[in-house]
Write a protein that holds these residues in place. Structure first.
Motif, PDB file in Angstrom:
ATOM      1  N   ALA A  43     -14.456   5.649   8.722  1.00  0.00           N
ATOM      2  CA  ALA A  43     -14.652   5.418  10.019  1.00  0.00           C
ATOM      3  C   ALA A  43     -14.331   4.332  10.765  1.00  0.00           C
ATOM      4  O   ALA A  43     -13.738   4.326  12.065  1.00  0.00           O
ATOM      5  CB  ALA A  43     -16.085   6.023  10.480  1.00  0.00           C
ATOM      6  N   SER A  44     -14.232   3.258  10.362  1.00  0.00           N
ATOM      7  CA  SER A  44     -13.960   1.863  10.660  1.00  0.00           C
ATOM      8  C   SER A  44     -12.693   1.458  10.220  1.00  0.00           C
ATOM      9  O   SER A  44     -12.396   1.205   8.988  1.00  0.00           O
ATOM     10  CB  SER A  44     -15.366   1.005  10.351  1.00  0.00           C
ATOM     11  OG  SER A  44     -14.843  -0.345  10.891  1.00  0.00           O
ATOM     12  N   PRO A  45     -11.744   0.898  11.272  1.00  0.00           N
ATOM     13  CA  PRO A  45     -10.590   0.111  10.599  1.00  0.00           C
ATOM     14  C   PRO A  45     -10.885  -1.180  10.026  1.00  0.00           C
ATOM     15  O   PRO A  45      -9.974  -1.451   8.892  1.00  0.00           O
ATOM     16  CB  PRO A  45      -9.885  -0.263  12.027  1.00  0.00           C
ATOM     17  CG  PRO A  45     -10.569   0.462  13.052  1.00  0.00           C
ATOM     18  CD  PRO A  45     -11.851   0.905  12.599  1.00  0.00           C
ATOM     19  N   ASP A  46     -12.250  -1.659   9.808  1.00  0.00           N
ATOM     20  CA  ASP A  46     -12.540  -2.817   9.105  1.00  0.00           C
ATOM     21  C   ASP A  46     -12.460  -2.735   7.565  1.00  0.00           C
ATOM     22  O   ASP A  46     -12.348  -3.416   7.005  1.00  0.00           O
ATOM     23  CB  ASP A  46     -14.133  -3.282   9.690  1.00  0.00           C
ATOM     24  CG  ASP A  46     -13.929  -3.794  10.856  1.00  0.00           C
ATOM     25  OD1 ASP A  46     -12.798  -4.316  11.409  1.00  0.00           O
ATOM     26  OD2 ASP A  46     -15.001  -3.802  11.532  1.00  0.00           O
ATOM     27  N   ASP A  47     -12.486  -1.504   7.368  1.00  0.00           N
ATOM     28  CA  ASP A  47     -12.811  -0.891   5.778  1.00  0.00           C
ATOM     29  C   ASP A  47     -11.324  -0.350   5.401  1.00  0.00           C
ATOM     30  O   ASP A  47     -11.292  -0.038   4.081  1.00  0.00           O
ATOM     31  CB  ASP A  47     -13.657   0.268   5.684  1.00  0.00           C
ATOM     32  CG  ASP A  47     -15.040  -0.084   6.114  1.00  0.00           C
ATOM     33  OD1 ASP A  47     -15.515  -1.214   6.015  1.00  0.00           O
ATOM     34  OD2 ASP A  47     -15.806   0.733   6.769  1.00  0.00           O
ATOM     35  N   TYR A  48     -10.501  -0.694   5.988  1.00  0.00           N
ATOM     36  CA  TYR A  48      -9.062  -0.229   5.442  1.00  0.00           C
ATOM     37  C   TYR A  48      -8.667  -1.057   4.603  1.00  0.00           C
ATOM     38  O   TYR A  48      -8.907  -2.236   4.550  1.00  0.00           O
ATOM     39  CB  TYR A  48      -7.873  -0.041   6.740  1.00  0.00           C
ATOM     40  CG  TYR A  48      -8.198   1.006   7.977  1.00  0.00           C
ATOM     41  CD1 TYR A  48      -9.028   1.892   7.739  1.00  0.00           C
ATOM     42  CD2 TYR A  48      -7.377   1.013   8.925  1.00  0.00           C
ATOM     43  CE1 TYR A  48      -9.386   3.081   8.772  1.00  0.00           C
ATOM     44  CE2 TYR A  48      -7.447   1.756   9.959  1.00  0.00           C
ATOM     45  CZ  TYR A  48      -8.423   2.891   9.830  1.00  0.00           C
ATOM     46  OH  TYR A  48      -8.697   3.718  10.834  1.00  0.00           O
ATOM     47  N   SER A  49      -7.565  -0.595   3.587  1.00  0.00           N
ATOM     48  CA  SER A  49      -7.056  -1.302   2.636  1.00  0.00           C
ATOM     49  C   SER A  49      -5.731  -1.048   2.625  1.00  0.00           C
ATOM     50  O   SER A  49      -5.114  -0.219   2.346  1.00  0.00           O
ATOM     51  CB  SER A  49      -7.936  -0.846   1.368  1.00  0.00           C
ATOM     52  OG  SER A  49      -7.165  -1.611   0.106  1.00  0.00           O
ATOM     53  N   PRO A  50      -4.804  -2.128   2.631  1.00  0.00           N
ATOM     54  CA  PRO A  50      -4.989  -3.427   3.366  1.00  0.00           C
ATOM     55  C   PRO A  50      -5.791  -3.535   4.663  1.00  0.00           C
ATOM     56  O   PRO A  50      -5.680  -2.597   5.376  1.00  0.00           O
ATOM     57  CB  PRO A  50      -3.902  -4.228   3.400  1.00  0.00           C
ATOM     58  CG  PRO A  50      -2.936  -3.499   2.580  1.00  0.00           C
ATOM     59  CD  PRO A  50      -3.273  -2.037   2.620  1.00  0.00           C
ATOM     60  N   GLY A 108       0.898  -1.191   0.112  1.00  0.00           N
ATOM     61  CA  GLY A 108      -0.255   0.065  -0.121  1.00  0.00           C
ATOM     62  C   GLY A 108       0.978   1.174  -0.207  1.00  0.00           C
ATOM     63  O   GLY A 108       0.625   2.093   0.914  1.00  0.00           O
ATOM     64  N   CYS A 109       1.716   1.358  -1.043  1.00  0.00           N
ATOM     65  CA  CYS A 109       2.787   2.237  -0.971  1.00  0.00           C
ATOM     66  C   CYS A 109       2.259   3.674  -1.321  1.00  0.00           C
ATOM     67  O   CYS A 109       3.145   4.702  -0.868  1.00  0.00           O
ATOM     68  CB  CYS A 109       3.926   2.009  -1.949  1.00  0.00           C
ATOM     69  SG  CYS A 109       3.752   2.267  -3.869  1.00  0.00           S
ATOM     70  N   GLY A 110       1.043   3.943  -1.936  1.00  0.00           N
ATOM     71  CA  GLY A 110       0.475   5.116  -2.111  1.00  0.00           C
ATOM     72  C   GLY A 110       1.644   5.744  -2.891  1.00  0.00           C
ATOM     73  O   GLY A 110       2.191   5.263  -4.126  1.00  0.00           O
ATOM     74  N   LEU A 111       1.993   7.113  -2.887  1.00  0.00           N
ATOM     75  CA  LEU A 111       2.822   7.883  -3.539  1.00  0.00           C
ATOM     76  C   LEU A 111       4.441   7.660  -3.350  1.00  0.00           C
ATOM     77  O   LEU A 111       5.309   7.898  -4.354  1.00  0.00           O
ATOM     78  CB  LEU A 111       2.838   9.207  -3.515  1.00  0.00           C
ATOM     79  CG  LEU A 111       1.367  10.001  -3.833  1.00  0.00           C
ATOM     80  CD1 LEU A 111       1.283  11.374  -3.507  1.00  0.00           C
ATOM     81  CD2 LEU A 111       1.083   9.708  -5.448  1.00  0.00           C
ATOM     82  N   GLY A 112       4.713   6.607  -2.473  1.00  0.00           N
ATOM     83  CA  GLY A 112       5.960   6.076  -2.536  1.00  0.00           C
ATOM     84  C   GLY A 112       6.861   6.630  -1.319  1.00  0.00           C
ATOM     85  O   GLY A 112       8.169   6.282  -1.081  1.00  0.00           O
TER      86      GLY A 112
END
Length: 404
Positions: free
Chosen positions: A191-198, A109-113
């Protein structure tokens, strides 16, 4: 990896780099964006490309606060920049991996690096993964800039779900789960950590396999933290920016909670084997002490109180009070000038009598909007002050103070 918003393909070309450098120089010299827009169109640049160039120039200026001078050579999206780690904080993350003797880190999940850039600078092989194809393309550009500056081969960014692609044999892993909805701008916070990615479950599960670091928002609930991890809350120049959760050799022996305060090129850290119980409440002293947000979130107010010989201003209120002037990188100190009336009409009169024309309003345990209250107080006069609206000994108080 070629998907891009209309006009943005130009940014990846030599021509685009030259134009961005020119625009950045002219904006720094005070050029008007509207005139730059008109000039670029006269030069034959298509309107979507002009919009992309000016947007990128604006993002680069904003990114300087996080990336320093390197920002002028990187590419950003608005959402990506918001989540990206500040360069000094990412450097501290990389220090942990280097100190543990790890040679390769999967940046999932590096995003912009930002994290991979710091790993590269520390001599660690970065293996970045990014779900969004366009963000991955930006990251690959940014990592190419960083690697070439260090005389290294740029890493390829694997595109796809980090939970499916995994760490590709890396010695360790770092995860910065997306905490906003998908997109490159106008996203909202999840709002919920359950929805984070990863997902948080995947991140913490990976820690059972290899040394792992996870960057999370500073508001993370303590109840979500595994018992075998070190959690470190970080503030930069007074702004609380993240919770770092560290596993295995990346977690320091005997440290389960810490507050790291960065101010300019200085750093200070308060460490503990766990959350500290709050100090006892005590009568209002000569000084009011406002702990740094990292200390508050790490639940180390009690440890700070012991260090400063202070007590809680009131139970459940994150202010301390003491009779001696506080000197600590973990808090700001204020000398209490006097207690004023709490009722708004009487408070307005008291401030007018004292000629307070500039007032910083701080509140905890008080149901008030400081911005609206400041308007209603109709301040005027040559003097400045700080007003605390809070509770002391369980009662509501208005305390006029000055910084020390």
């Amino acid at each position: 990896m070629n998907a891009a918003p209309e006009g943005w393909d130009l940014l990846f070309t030599d021509r685009g780099s030259e134009l961005l450098e020119r625009i950045g120089t002219e904006l720094a010299a005070g050029a008007d964006a509207a005139r730059l827009n008109a000039g670029l169109r006269r030069d034959g640049i298509e309107p979507p490309e002009v919009a992309a160039l000016l947007t990128q120039a604006e993002l680069r200026r904003a990114a300087a606060a996080k990336f320093g001078a390197l920002a002028q050579h990187l590419l950003f999206t608005r959402a990506g920049l918001e989540q990206a780690s500040r360069a000094p904080v990412a450097a501290l993350h990389a220090e942990r991996f280097a100190a543990a003797g790890l040679s390769s880190v999967a940046d999932l999940g590096c995003g912009l690096g930002a994290e991979s850039i710091a790993l590269i600078a520390s001599g660690i092989e970065a293996r970045p993964v990014e779900l969004d194809p366009f963000t991955a393309r930006l990251a690959e550009h940014n990592l190419g800039v960083a690697a070439r500056r260090g005389g290294m081969v740029p890493p390829a960014v694997r595109v796809g779900d980090a939970e499916r692609l995994g760490r590709d044999g890396a010695d360790a892993a770092f995860l910065d789960p997306a905490r906003r909805t998908a997109g490159h701008s106008d996203t909202r916070r999840l709002a919920s950590p359950d929805d984070y990615s990863p997902s948080l479950g995947f991140a913490f599960g990976l820690a059972a396999e290899v040394p792992t670091g996870v960057k999370l928002g500073p508001g993370l609930e303590h109840e979500l933290l595994p018992d075998n991890a070190e959690a470190q809350w970080v503030s930069v120049d007074g702004q609380l920016v993240e919770t770092g959760v560290w596993f295995g050799p990346l977690a320091r022996p005997g440290v389960r909670r810490s507050a790291l305060v960065l101010s300019g090129d200085k750093r200070a850290e308060l460490r503990a084997p766990g959350p500290a119980p709050d100090a006892e409440s005590r009568p209002l002293g000569e000084f009011l002490i406002e702990p740094d947000g990292a200390v508050i979130r790490a639940r180390l107010i009690g440890a700070l109180a012991e260090e400063l010989g202070a007590g809680m201003l009131s139970e459940g209120i994150a202010y301390l009070t003491a009779d001696t002037e506080p000197h600590s990188p973990f808090a700001r100190g204020f000398r209490i000038v006097e207690e004023l009336p709490v009722r708004e009409k009487e408070l307005r009169k008291a401030l007018a009598e004292r000629g307070i024309g500039s007032l910083e309003i701080k509140k905890r345990g008080a149901d008030v909007d400081p911005a609206l209250l400041r308007k209603r107080l109709r301040l005027s006069g040559p003097h400045r002050g700080v007003l605390f609206l809070t509770r002391a000994g369980g009662r509501h108080v208005a305390l006029l103070a000055e910084r020390v």
